[in-house]
Scaffold this motif. Structure first.
Motif, mmCIF file in Angstrom:
data_model
loop_
_atom_site.group_PDB
_atom_site.id
_atom_site.type_symbol
_atom_site.label_atom_id
_atom_site.label_comp_id
_atom_site.label_asym_id
_atom_site.label_seq_id
_atom_site.Cartn_x
_atom_site.Cartn_y
_atom_site.Cartn_z
ATOM 1 N N GLU A 136 0.791 7.125 -6.130
ATOM 2 C CA GLU A 136 0.032 8.265 -6.354
ATOM 3 C C GLU A 136 0.444 9.536 -6.255
ATOM 4 O OE1 GLU A 136 -3.199 7.357 -3.510
ATOM 5 O OE2 GLU A 136 -3.579 5.393 -4.588
ATOM 6 N N LEU A 137 1.313 10.082 -5.178
ATOM 7 C CA LEU A 137 2.052 10.973 -5.139
ATOM 8 C C LEU A 137 2.628 11.634 -6.436
ATOM 9 C CD1 LEU A 137 3.229 10.633 -1.318
ATOM 10 C CD2 LEU A 137 1.501 12.289 -2.037
ATOM 11 N N PHE A 194 -2.486 14.083 2.844
ATOM 12 C CA PHE A 194 -2.101 13.689 1.577
ATOM 13 C C PHE A 194 -2.253 15.025 0.705
ATOM 14 C CE2 PHE A 194 -2.836 12.226 -2.913
ATOM 15 C CZ PHE A 194 -1.974 11.190 -2.880
ATOM 16 N N VAL A 196 0.927 4.582 -2.368
ATOM 17 C CA VAL A 196 0.699 5.716 -2.149
ATOM 18 C C VAL A 196 1.632 6.511 -2.755
ATOM 19 C CG1 VAL A 196 0.741 7.223 -0.370
ATOM 20 C CG2 VAL A 196 -0.598 5.297 -0.086
ATOM 21 N N THR A 197 3.164 5.989 -2.887
ATOM 22 C CA THR A 197 4.128 6.936 -3.340
ATOM 23 C C THR A 197 4.026 7.122 -4.733
ATOM 24 O OG1 THR A 197 5.743 6.094 -1.733
ATOM 25 C CG2 THR A 197 6.603 6.804 -3.970
ATOM 26 N N ARG A 229 0.824 -0.893 0.042
ATOM 27 C CA ARG A 229 -0.007 0.125 -0.051
ATOM 28 C C ARG A 229 0.895 1.383 -0.190
ATOM 29 N NH1 ARG A 229 -3.011 -1.127 4.124
ATOM 30 N NH2 ARG A 229 -1.661 -0.327 5.483
ATOM 31 N N GLY A 230 2.106 1.172 0.701
ATOM 32 C CA GLY A 230 2.992 2.414 0.648
ATOM 33 C C GLY A 230 3.599 2.622 -0.664
ATOM 34 N N VAL A 267 1.675 10.592 6.189
ATOM 35 C CA VAL A 267 1.042 9.958 5.200
ATOM 36 C C VAL A 267 1.528 8.740 4.788
ATOM 37 C CG1 VAL A 267 0.658 10.430 2.452
ATOM 38 C CG2 VAL A 267 0.753 12.176 4.218
ATOM 39 N N ASP A 305 2.971 6.538 2.729
ATOM 40 C CA ASP A 305 3.891 6.463 1.575
ATOM 41 C C ASP A 305 4.678 5.199 2.033
ATOM 42 O OD1 ASP A 305 5.545 7.849 3.164
ATOM 43 O OD2 ASP A 305 6.934 8.331 1.589
#
Length: 247
Positions: free
Chosen positions: A40-41, A114, A37-38, A33-34, A194, A196
């Motif tokens: 997505e960022l 986020f 998220v990275t 998941r991290g 967050v 990530d």
């Protein structure tokens, strides 16, 4: 699949590397998941930073003091202060003020950590994009601008149809370098919790003695992302190269 992972983990353990957390479903899901998220960022900050950079560059080269002066002030303040401090000021100060003001009217603050990472990192790199684009705009030959004026182009049309397309080509190496730095900068998201890849890794290694192993994975992940940005950048440079320019 799980059997293969188990064999690989056992082989790495023989080399002194402990990747046993991958066999724990909860920790494995958290780490994956991290990674997401990275990703997505990066997917959000890259276009937002480029768009903001174009706006700032247009303001800087507008010739209007009312636009150029605040843009220049923003550029100088942003690029001369640490990104982490800006993130803390945004999330811990400005976000708190917004929360307090909304609570007076019975509302809640919809801005998440986020969001603040995307905003702060995007704006921070936008000022570097803007300076690269400004240099590119100023490098457009005067004869090209005279030709555009002779065709009746307005200032806005000249910017959008002549100056920016040429400026992007001139500034592309600098823009790609900025984007590579932006990808690495998203690791700051862990500073405000967050989730990530850096934050999730910290959560995992606080329960296990495998800091080195997770740091190697983090380095590999960011190395992959920055390599992809560099590859796309080189492709664009070759694609957008102006025939005969500089020869």
């Amino acid at each position: 699949m799980l059997d293969t992972v188990t064999v690989v983990i056992a082989a790495l353990k023989a080399l002194g590397l402990n990747y046993g957390f991958l066999l724990d479903a909860r920790e494995r899901v958290a780490f994956l998941r991290g990674l997401g998220v990275t990703l997505e960022l990066c997917a959000l900050t890259i276009p937002v930073s480029l768009l903001a950079g174009i706006v700032l560059a247009a303001m800087l080269t507008s010739g209007r003091r009312t636009l150029a002066a605040p843009a220049r002030a923003f550029v100088e303040i942003t690029r001369n202060t640490p990104t982490l401090v800006q993130l803390y000021c945004g999330f811990l100060v400005l976000n708190m003020v917004i929360t307090q003001q909304l609570s007076q009217y019975g509302g809640t603050n919809p801005l998440t950590p986020f969001f603040w990472v995307v905003l702060v990192v995007s704006l921070h790199k936008a000022v570097f994009h803007a300076e690269a684009l400004r240099a590119g705009i100023e490098a457009v030959p005067p004869v090209t601008l005279e030709a555009a004026r002779s065709l009746g182009f307005s200032r806005r049309q000249m910017l959008l149809r002549v100056e920016l397309p040429l400026a992007v080509r001139f500034a592309l190496p600098a823009l790609v370098n900025n984007l590579v730095d932006l990808v690495k900068m998203t690791a700051l998201a862990s500073a405000i919790a967050v989730g990530d890849v850096t934050y999730e890794s910290i959560m995992i290694w606080t329960q296990r003695d495998n800091v080195l192993e997770l740091l190697l994975l983090i380095l590999a992940w960011f190395g992959l992302l920055t390599w992809l940005v560099s590859v796309v950048g080189r492709w664009l440079e070759a694609r957008l190269r102006m025939p005969g320019y500089g020869q």
